[in-house]
Motif scaffolding. Sequence first.
Motif, PDB file in Angstrom:
ATOM      1  N   ALA C 416      37.409  13.756  22.342  1.00 49.15           N
ATOM      2  CA  ALA C 416      37.585  12.801  22.995  1.00 49.15           C
ATOM      3  C   ALA C 416      36.933  11.924  22.088  1.00 49.15           C
ATOM      4  CB  ALA C 416      36.677  12.040  24.073  1.00 49.15           C
ATOM      5  N   ALA C 417      36.334  11.273  21.446  1.00 47.40           N
ATOM      6  CA  ALA C 417      35.666  10.425  19.884  1.00 47.40           C
ATOM      7  C   ALA C 417      37.222  10.657  19.085  1.00 47.40           C
ATOM      8  CB  ALA C 417      34.797  10.540  19.221  1.00 47.40           C
ATOM      9  N   GLY C 418      38.177  11.712  19.079  1.00 45.64           N
ATOM     10  CA  GLY C 418      38.872  11.682  18.553  1.00 45.64           C
ATOM     11  C   GLY C 418      40.458  11.037  18.681  1.00 45.64           C
ATOM     12  N   PHE C 419      40.308  11.178  20.623  1.00 48.35           N
ATOM     13  CA  PHE C 419      41.186   9.923  21.058  1.00 48.35           C
ATOM     14  C   PHE C 419      41.259   9.035  20.952  1.00 48.35           C
ATOM     15  CE2 PHE C 419      42.612  14.384  22.315  1.00 48.35           C
ATOM     16  CZ  PHE C 419      44.878  14.255  22.485  1.00 48.35           C
ATOM     17  N   GLY C 420      39.728   8.812  21.160  1.00 48.72           N
ATOM     18  CA  GLY C 420      38.920   6.672  20.830  1.00 48.72           C
ATOM     19  C   GLY C 420      40.226   7.159  19.471  1.00 48.72           C
ATOM     20  N   LEU C 421      39.864   7.201  19.022  1.00 48.20           N
ATOM     21  CA  LEU C 421      40.300   6.498  17.068  1.00 48.20           C
ATOM     22  C   LEU C 421      41.733   7.014  17.676  1.00 48.20           C
ATOM     23  CD1 LEU C 421      38.856   6.463  14.669  1.00 48.20           C
ATOM     24  CD2 LEU C 421      39.778   8.765  13.816  1.00 48.20           C
ATOM     25  N   LEU C 422      42.867   7.819  17.999  1.00 45.76           N
ATOM     26  CA  LEU C 422      43.743   8.001  18.168  1.00 45.76           C
ATOM     27  C   LEU C 422      44.416   6.099  18.949  1.00 45.76           C
ATOM     28  CD1 LEU C 422      46.512   9.078  17.857  1.00 45.76           C
ATOM     29  CD2 LEU C 422      46.152  10.162  19.423  1.00 45.76           C
ATOM     30  N   GLY C 423      43.833   6.155  20.109  1.00 43.06           N
ATOM     31  CA  GLY C 423      43.928   5.122  20.685  1.00 43.06           C
ATOM     32  C   GLY C 423      43.889   3.502  20.553  1.00 43.06           C
ATOM     33  N   TYR C 424      42.960   3.510  19.815  1.00 40.75           N
ATOM     34  CA  TYR C 424      42.803   2.401  18.648  1.00 40.75           C
ATOM     35  C   TYR C 424      44.560   1.619  18.061  1.00 40.75           C
ATOM     36  CZ  TYR C 424      40.465  -1.076  15.630  1.00 40.75           C
ATOM     37  OH  TYR C 424      40.420  -1.912  14.883  1.00 40.75           O
ATOM     38  N   ILE C 425      44.599   3.063  16.983  1.00 40.87           N
ATOM     39  CA  ILE C 425      45.666   2.920  16.368  1.00 40.87           C
ATOM     40  C   ILE C 425      47.329   2.330  17.175  1.00 40.87           C
ATOM     41  CG2 ILE C 425      47.660   4.290  14.797  1.00 40.87           C
ATOM     42  CD1 ILE C 425      44.774   5.560  14.124  1.00 40.87           C
ATOM     43  N   PHE C 426      46.758   3.026  18.218  1.00 42.23           N
ATOM     44  CA  PHE C 426      48.303   2.510  19.689  1.00 42.23           C
ATOM     45  C   PHE C 426      47.978   1.190  19.429  1.00 42.23           C
ATOM     46  CE2 PHE C 426      48.657   7.462  21.091  1.00 42.23           C
ATOM     47  CZ  PHE C 426      49.391   8.073  20.158  1.00 42.23           C
ATOM     48  N   ARG C 427      46.577   0.735  19.958  1.00 41.51           N
ATOM     49  CA  ARG C 427      46.843  -0.615  20.302  1.00 41.51           C
ATOM     50  C   ARG C 427      47.254  -1.376  19.207  1.00 41.51           C
ATOM     51  NH1 ARG C 427      42.398  -2.712  24.855  1.00 41.51           N
ATOM     52  NH2 ARG C 427      42.546  -1.061  25.816  1.00 41.51           N
ATOM     53  N   LYS C 428      46.550  -0.844  18.621  1.00 37.60           N
ATOM     54  CA  LYS C 428      47.210  -2.167  17.122  1.00 37.60           C
ATOM     55  C   LYS C 428      49.029  -2.103  16.178  1.00 37.60           C
ATOM     56  CE  LYS C 428      43.496  -3.241  16.091  1.00 37.60           C
ATOM     57  NZ  LYS C 428      43.168  -4.509  16.471  1.00 37.60           N
ATOM     58  N   ALA C 429      49.338  -0.669  17.206  1.00 43.19           N
ATOM     59  CA  ALA C 429      50.363  -0.471  17.070  1.00 43.19           C
ATOM     60  C   ALA C 429      51.500  -1.136  18.075  1.00 43.19           C
ATOM     61  CB  ALA C 429      50.878   1.173  16.896  1.00 43.19           C
ATOM     62  N   LYS C 430      50.357  -1.163  19.351  1.00 42.77           N
ATOM     63  CA  LYS C 430      51.476  -1.493  20.897  1.00 42.77           C
ATOM     64  C   LYS C 430      51.704  -0.712  21.201  1.00 42.77           C
ATOM     65  CE  LYS C 430      51.049  -7.410  19.792  1.00 42.77           C
ATOM     66  NZ  LYS C 430      52.050  -8.294  18.759  1.00 42.77           N
ATOM     67  N   CYS C 431      52.100   0.476  21.389  1.00 44.26           N
ATOM     68  CA  CYS C 431      52.109   1.405  22.366  1.00 44.26           C
ATOM     69  C   CYS C 431      51.271   1.308  23.540  1.00 44.26           C
ATOM     70  CB  CYS C 431      51.786   2.899  21.694  1.00 44.26           C
ATOM     71  SG  CYS C 431      53.185   2.056  19.780  1.00 44.26           S
ATOM     72  N   GLU C 432      51.761   1.892  24.527  1.00 45.42           N
ATOM     73  CA  GLU C 432      50.749   1.744  26.160  1.00 45.42           C
ATOM     74  C   GLU C 432      50.843   3.340  25.765  1.00 45.42           C
ATOM     75  OE1 GLU C 432      52.631  -0.992  28.726  1.00 45.42           O
ATOM     76  OE2 GLU C 432      53.245  -2.004  26.841  1.00 45.42           O
ATOM     77  N   PRO C 433      49.227   3.514  26.821  1.00 44.82           N
ATOM     78  CA  PRO C 433      49.021   4.762  26.830  1.00 44.82           C
ATOM     79  C   PRO C 433      49.810   5.555  27.598  1.00 44.82           C
ATOM     80  CG  PRO C 433      47.406   3.571  26.752  1.00 44.82           C
ATOM     81  CD  PRO C 433      48.333   3.400  26.449  1.00 44.82           C
TER      82      PRO C 433
END
Lengths: 153, 318, 502
Positions: C416-433
């Motif tokens: 989950a910590a890893g997915f937190g990191l990934l989610g952060y990158i998604f945010r920066k790339a303006k991709c909605e999860p």
Amino acid sequence: MSGPGASKKGDLPDLLTAAIFIGFGALGLWLSRNLDGGTLSQMGAGYLPRAVSIILIVLGAAIGLKATRSASQPIEGLKLRPLLIITLSVIGFAYLAEHAGFVLASFWLVVAGTLADPGSRLRTTLLLAAGLTAFGALVFVKGLGVQIDLWPF
Amino acid sequence: MKHLKTLSLAAALTASAAGMAHADWPTDRPIELIVAFAPGGGTDVMLRTLAPYLEAELDAQFPVLNRPGAAGEITYTALAQARPDGYTVSSLNTPGFLTMQIERKLRFEPSEICPIARIVEDPGLFVVPANSEFKSLTDLVAYAKEHPGAVSIGTTGVGTDEHLAMLQLERSAGVDLTAVPFTGSNDAKTALLGGHISAIGLNAGEYATADHNSMRAIGQFSEERSILAKDLPTAKEQGYDVIISSERGLAARCEVPEEIRARLADAVDKALANPEFQAQAAKQSVPLSFQSGADWQAAMPARLERYRSIFALMKEGQ
Amino acid sequence: MNTFDLLMLGFSEAMTPANLGFCLIGALLGTLIGVLPGIGPTATIAVLLPITFFLPPLAGIIMLAGIYYGAQYGGSTTAILVNLPGEASAVVTTLDGYQMAQQGRAGAALAVAALGSFFAGTVATFGIAIAGPMLSSFALDFGPAEYVSLMLFGLLAATILASGPVLKAIGMILIGLLFGMVGTDQATGAERLTFGSIDLFDGIEFTVIAIGLFGFTEIITNLERSGSEGVKVAPLTRLWPTREDFRRAWPAVLRGTGIGTFLGILPGGGATLASFSSYSLEKKVSKNPRAFGHGAVEGVAAPEAANNAAAQSSFIPLLTLGIPSNNMMAMMLSAFMIHGITPGPTVLTNQPEIFWGLVASMWIGNLLLVVINLPLIGLWVRLLTVPYRLLYPAILLFCCVGIYSINNRIFDVLLAAGFGLLGYIFRKAKCEPGPLLLGFVLGPLLEANLRRALLISQGDASVFIERPISLTMLIATVVLLALMILPSFRKKREEAFQEEEA
């Protein structure tokens, strides 16, 4: 199109998107390299992972190509402190929960986690950690029966 | 005071590490019972029902811990790594414990795990919808002979009880059936009732609790008829060499002192004889069948060999 | 006895003080675990299962059912207040619910969710009473081919979910599909995309992804703005929904209820698909689709109604056929079996008091939940006034414990910590999860059913158009696709016309 002196091109968020899509596509292809592909009517384990990965790469390339031609757009406010501290505090919790029990792990998570916030004060942090740990021990471990040791012994 | 506590803790640790706590077993600490499946599943409910009776027999505590995943491998690995002091036991399920030794690279050494006692033996059977034209395995085989591949059998995945049963029937009757994997037996039951597949494999315990107006068993795969299905002919009686049953019991590390394992087995035996427990098991349609750890272990190599040969045939067929 | 008499029998059973009490306990406990992120009803019910041994059958089952739908109510609370979906069906609620909360309309969002859920629960409960057996035969008609068509439709609907560009949404769905493939391949037994790790053998848990991508990422980006000082929720304007809110919400609730009742009957992804597709439908029929994702009240009302209706109607296959449609229902089946009761048609005729008592108790439970939850809204909303620096460590802790409790596995917390990191990158790339999660849930169902359908038909792909339900859904998919492409065509044409006129 753009005249001299116009701002640089490149939509950075979209370029990052392209990198993510191509990255996951490549990773998917690499991980499914040893899987049996099969045919459409007799699909092997590797059929869909490969198909999805390839579409992902094509899609990423398309987005990337478009992004290099569109107007420049920056990536908003990157700050590493909260990112690193939150991630590390969760990883630390995981390690401590396994080896040192819930109480220490929870205390660590709250104390380390609040460091992500520059405005935190030690006194409040300690009180908060104690309160949340007690609440967690009572409600989760005792009340709801989450299977985790409270203490290291 | 604090010093004293640390000291006694250290002493206790050294003692148990050296196997000295032996004499106190099992009263000084709770005995962890690791279950290889998620809470609420058949194995979990059965062991949670049994735990209080074991507690009464041994005058010890038996907290149940669930470590689901990888068809039991996560639990067996945890058990193999536990201290061999008799304070950690786990559930043990066949054929899963045996079939995982055939193809997979395991993270534990199967020979280090010794059965304590078998508690349940639940034979597999084939079930068809109530309106199906198949009244017996013979009907099903006859139809499959004329229409190769047209008879579809719902299973819960590769190498599961149902799949092994189907492969044995294919081999024994010389027919070609189609295995259709489902996520769980409930999904398979739904597809069966909807008429999307010809038959499914179930355990007798599952069938006993299913609605008998909508589905019908056509043959069971035990040596002798199960107590749960006394009127249902076995495959052997119908002329096919198909034997599969799901066995559930308890296991510990082989390095746990012989004496402790014997006492555990004895406690299981006594708990199973308790009429109160028997009544609860009957309500849940659990076919109790005690077997000592030694007997159970002795029967395993032959079965493993049988499954190995079936797997080999399956590989050839692909 | 006719349906009315039977329903009366049910109410007389459910209204005994003891059963009423167990219903209340269940509803309260359900609300509690629903509010705590990650702690799902499945684990709680498993712990309580042995206790029900000592209760009369109906009382035990009423209590467990209360926990189940109580958790549905509670789950939307965290989705709205702190952007934390406790389960798949609450993901959509975060999209507009959290936005409403940020705009100071948390009270309105919570009230609409509670009232919408109550209405949907009532309709679905009576649906079970009147048409249960009929609806279950509909569920049985759904074979592998029908599922494939339904999943295709669902995945297409998922692209509507995102407010950004369609290409990004499709990419996120594909990444979700890849995540869904991690683990043992069901059809061949091969390990896929696991990096050889035993912890990924059974695939990734939904909650791990949801808490990582939504919960952790939200905390990180919130703190990034300028520490906890920067996190300011707009002051509460009004505790209750406005007349305008109600006017816009009620048609959405009606449509959500309809979709939820039908899709809830289907095993597996029914409830999730219901909340996702009702959201997509609202966005499609709305005159102002741009408002979605920015606090549209319909975007809370429809999926909440749909997932509660689905939660109720998922009892139908269990009660009428004896087949549980999801993990929770499997647990309920255990609860029945502990008492030697086998749910199914025989129970309907031989022990009508069990079936009708449970149905009546579900309605009473829903009523109790509204009565419990409406006054609680004031309290929940006040939670938002707690300074964020005190709130986020608590959320962090609850998330970690919740994730651990799913499988008692530390690995899940790390993941989950890893997915937190990934989610952060998604945010920066303006991709909605959001679309990623739907791809993750529906992907494995699509693949498994596609293979099953082709195995059963022995490789003949015409099954998908030969079966009426499947064909209908494929047509619906094509129509939806056309609807998605046409407006942009029309817009371009209009723009072209305007240019000509100018």
